[in-house]
Scaffold this active site. Sequence first.
Site, PDB file in Angstrom:
ATOM      1  N   CYS A 135      14.027   9.254   8.130  1.00  0.00           N
ATOM      2  CA  CYS A 135      13.853   8.733   9.499  1.00  0.00           C
ATOM      3  C   CYS A 135      15.170   8.737  10.261  1.00  0.00           C
ATOM      4  CB  CYS A 135      13.204   7.363   9.498  1.00  0.00           C
ATOM      5  SG  CYS A 135      13.729   6.298   8.192  1.00  0.00           S
ATOM      6  N   GLU A 178      10.167  14.158  16.612  1.00  0.00           N
ATOM      7  CA  GLU A 178      10.634  14.189  15.225  1.00  0.00           C
ATOM      8  C   GLU A 178       9.955  15.339  14.485  1.00  0.00           C
ATOM      9  OE1 GLU A 178       9.448  10.686  12.843  1.00  0.00           O
ATOM     10  OE2 GLU A 178      11.543  10.586  12.224  1.00  0.00           O
ATOM     11  N   GLU A 191       9.484   0.380  11.352  1.00  0.00           N
ATOM     12  CA  GLU A 191      10.512   1.430  11.280  1.00  0.00           C
ATOM     13  C   GLU A 191       9.803   2.747  11.552  1.00  0.00           C
ATOM     14  OE1 GLU A 191      13.571   0.792  10.845  1.00  0.00           O
ATOM     15  OE2 GLU A 191      13.807  -0.943   9.517  1.00  0.00           O
ATOM     16  N   LYS A 244       0.850  -1.204   0.000  1.00  0.00           N
ATOM     17  CA  LYS A 244       0.000   0.000   0.000  1.00  0.00           C
ATOM     18  C   LYS A 244       0.874   1.237   0.000  1.00  0.00           C
ATOM     19  CE  LYS A 244      -1.948   2.847   2.908  1.00  0.00           C
ATOM     20  NZ  LYS A 244      -1.896   4.120   2.132  1.00  0.00           N
TER      21      LYS A 244
HETATM   22  P1  NAP Z   1       1.772   7.764   8.769  1.00  0.00           P
HETATM   23  O1  NAP Z   1       0.401   8.112   9.160  1.00  0.00           O
HETATM   24  O2  NAP Z   1       2.537   6.892   9.677  1.00  0.00           O
HETATM   25  O3  NAP Z   1       1.678   7.095   7.309  1.00  0.00           O
HETATM   26  C1  NAP Z   1       2.539   6.122   6.787  1.00  0.00           C
HETATM   27  C2  NAP Z   1       1.721   5.102   5.996  1.00  0.00           C
HETATM   28  O4  NAP Z   1       0.770   4.438   6.832  1.00  0.00           O
HETATM   29  C3  NAP Z   1       0.898   5.684   4.861  1.00  0.00           C
HETATM   30  O5  NAP Z   1       0.887   4.785   3.770  1.00  0.00           O
HETATM   31  C4  NAP Z   1      -0.457   5.810   5.503  1.00  0.00           C
HETATM   32  O6  NAP Z   1      -1.489   5.894   4.580  1.00  0.00           O
HETATM   33  C5  NAP Z   1      -0.534   4.545   6.290  1.00  0.00           C
HETATM   34  N1  NAP Z   1      -1.554   4.535   7.349  1.00  0.00           N
HETATM   35  C6  NAP Z   1      -2.078   5.586   8.030  1.00  0.00           C
HETATM   36  N2  NAP Z   1      -2.981   5.158   8.943  1.00  0.00           N
HETATM   37  C7  NAP Z   1      -3.039   3.814   8.849  1.00  0.00           C
HETATM   38  C8  NAP Z   1      -3.767   2.787   9.537  1.00  0.00           C
HETATM   39  N3  NAP Z   1      -4.639   3.056  10.525  1.00  0.00           N
HETATM   40  N4  NAP Z   1      -3.554   1.500   9.187  1.00  0.00           N
HETATM   41  C9  NAP Z   1      -2.680   1.186   8.220  1.00  0.00           C
HETATM   42  N5  NAP Z   1      -1.976   2.117   7.524  1.00  0.00           N
HETATM   43  C10 NAP Z   1      -2.135   3.409   7.835  1.00  0.00           C
HETATM   44  O7  NAP Z   1       2.625   9.047   8.522  1.00  0.00           O
HETATM   45  P2  NAP Z   1       2.141  10.475   7.987  1.00  0.00           P
HETATM   46  O8  NAP Z   1       0.786  10.812   8.567  1.00  0.00           O
HETATM   47  O9  NAP Z   1       2.237  10.464   6.537  1.00  0.00           O
HETATM   48  O10 NAP Z   1       3.273  11.418   8.610  1.00  0.00           O
HETATM   49  C11 NAP Z   1       3.205  11.816   9.984  1.00  0.00           C
HETATM   50  C12 NAP Z   1       4.569  11.781  10.646  1.00  0.00           C
HETATM   51  O11 NAP Z   1       5.089  10.457  10.601  1.00  0.00           O
HETATM   52  C13 NAP Z   1       5.663  12.596   9.984  1.00  0.00           C
HETATM   53  O12 NAP Z   1       5.626  13.937  10.345  1.00  0.00           O
HETATM   54  C14 NAP Z   1       6.908  11.916  10.466  1.00  0.00           C
HETATM   55  O13 NAP Z   1       7.280  12.382  11.723  1.00  0.00           O
HETATM   56  C15 NAP Z   1       6.491  10.484  10.560  1.00  0.00           C
HETATM   57  N6  NAP Z   1       6.964   9.696   9.404  1.00  0.00           N
HETATM   58  C16 NAP Z   1       8.056   8.945   9.556  1.00  0.00           C
HETATM   59  C17 NAP Z   1       8.542   8.226   8.485  1.00  0.00           C
HETATM   60  C18 NAP Z   1       9.741   7.373   8.629  1.00  0.00           C
HETATM   61  O14 NAP Z   1      10.395   7.079   7.647  1.00  0.00           O
HETATM   62  N7  NAP Z   1      10.057   6.900   9.801  1.00  0.00           N
HETATM   63  C19 NAP Z   1       7.923   8.298   7.249  1.00  0.00           C
HETATM   64  C20 NAP Z   1       6.779   9.082   7.125  1.00  0.00           C
HETATM   65  C21 NAP Z   1       6.311   9.770   8.214  1.00  0.00           C
HETATM   66  P3  NAP Z   1      -2.055   7.351   4.133  1.00  0.00           P
HETATM   67  O15 NAP Z   1      -1.003   7.923   3.274  1.00  0.00           O
HETATM   68  O16 NAP Z   1      -3.262   6.981   3.429  1.00  0.00           O
HETATM   69  O17 NAP Z   1      -2.264   8.135   5.392  1.00  0.00           O
END
Ligand code: NAP
Length: 483
Positions: free
Chosen positions: A286, A386, A252, A177
Amino acid sequence: MPEVKPYWKNYIDGAWVDGGSGKLTVENPATGEKLAEQAIASAADVDRAVQAAKRVYLDEAWAGLRPVERSRKVQAMGRYLLENLHEIAELLTLEQGKPYWEAVIEIEGSARYFEYYGNQAETVEGRSIPLGDGYFDFTTHEPMGVSAQIIPWNYPVEMIARGIAAALATGNACVVKTAELTPLSAAYLALAGEYAGLPQGALNILCGHGHEAGAALSGHVDVNQIVFTGSVKTGVAIASAAAKNVVPCVLELGGKSAAIVHADANLDAFETDIRWGIYFNAGQVCSAMSRIIVHESIHDDVVERASKIAGSLSVGAGIDRREVGANMGSMVSLTQRDRAASMIRAAEGAGAIIAAGGRPLNVPGAFLDPTVLTGVTQDMTIANEEVFGPVLSVLKFKNDAEAIQMANATPYGLVGGVFTRDIDRATKAATKIRAGQVFVNEWFAGGVETPFGGYGKSGYGREKGREALWNYVQTKNVAIKLA
Ligand code: NAP
Ligand code: MG
C-alpha cells in the site's frame, strides 16, 4: 516443493472447525496449480466467533489480567512465529507468490509486532486531572471489547500480527477474517495464540467470502471496533456497515505515493529506494513508491537507473528464490496480474512510454515484468490510480512548488518522499506533502515504532507506533466528590 496439508480449517472459540459455506481452493500463483483447500465460514460461523470473543471480553479472562501477564503472552506469540519461521515462510511463499526470503522478512516483521505491543501493554496509563478542592479525578483506558479485523492478501501474516498484537495487548478479543487468496499461513497465528496460552475464544481466525463472512463481520452488532486494510471500495462498504452500529473503524486503503527527486539527490543511493520502493512484494504494497516526480535536469538519468534495476531482477517462483537478492516473485493471482497489465496498456494508449518491462511473462503463473513508465502526466489514470503491482510511473517537474502540487494531486495520501541534500527544501516538502508519513532520503524509513496511516482516500486512523494503542481502548473519566 514442500508438502502442504490438503485441507485447512477455521479457528473458532479455541477449536478447528469446518466452514458452514463449504471449502475453496487455494492456488499457488507461481504455477496456477491447486495448493490446498480452505474451510469457508458462513455468517453463522462469524456469529459464533463474535460470541466467543464477546464472552472472553465480558468474563474478564483476558481484559482483567494484570498487563504484564498479557504482555508476556503477546510476546510469546512472536517467539512462536520465529521458532517456526522456515515452515511458515514456505507456506506463505506458496500461497502468496513472494520470494522465500521476503516471506522470512514478513514473518520476522510479524514477530516484531508481538514484541513491540507486548512491551507496550504495561504503558497504557491514564492521568489525573485537577478539579480543585473537594474532587479527585482520574482517567483509565479500557479495552473496546470485540475487535474485528479484515485482512488483505499482500501481507497475510504481518497484517494480522499488526492488528491483533495491539488489540490483544490492550485486552481486546479478536475475530480475524483472512483473504480468500491467502488464508493458509494465518493458521500459524492461531497456533501462536494456543502456544502462548490465550484464553479460548480470545483469538478467532476464519476465512470466508468478503460479501458473506466479511459483510457479516463488519455489520455484526456485537463487534465494538473494526480494522480494515484493502481497497477504497471495500473500505467504504465496511465503514458504512460499521456506521449503522456506531462502531469506529481504522481504514488503511492504499495509495499512489510519490518520491520527489531533486537535482541534488544522491542518485546512487536512490537506486536502492527504487528497488525496494516499487519491486518489493512485486509492488503489492500500500505504501509502494509508485510514482517518481523528478526534476527535469536529471530525468533521463533517473529513468535509465530505474530501467536498469527493473531489468536486473530475475522474475520467477518465490520458492526457488531463497536468498536476498535481485529477484522478484509472482503476483498474488492472475486476476491481479492481468489488471496491472491492462493498466499498463491503457497508460500506453494515453501516451506513456514503456521504458522497461511492461508485459506479462509468457509462462504459467502470475508473473509481470518489472515495469517503468515514462512520459506520465498528472491527467493520466496511471498517475492517480493504484496499480498494486511492479509498475513505476515517472513524472517530471520544473520547480519545487510544482513538485509538491503533483505529489498532492491524487485522491490518496498514505506516504510520500523527498530526496535532496538540502535540509530546508526537505523540511519544507515534509510539511507540505499531504500524507501520514514522509520519508526523507530513504523510502520506507521507519519501523513498527512509527505511526502509519492515511490522509484523504488512503483512510483514517493510525496503525503502528503508540498511536495504534488508542484504536483499541476507550477512555473513561472518573470524578470523585470528596466528603
Ligand atoms: P478488497 O476487496 O479490498 O479485499 C480486502 C479484504 O476485504 C479481503 O479480506 C476481502 O475478502 C474483504 N472484503 C471484500 N468485500 C467485503 C465486504 N463487502 N465486506 C467486508 N469485507 C470484504 O481488495 P481486493 O479485491 O483483494 O483487491 C483489489 C484492490 O484493492 C487491489 O488491486 C489494490 O489496489 C487494493 N488493495 C489494497 C491493499 C492495501 O494494502 N492497501 C491490500 C489489498 C488490496 P475476499 O478476499 O473474500 O474478497
Ligand atoms: Mg476481493
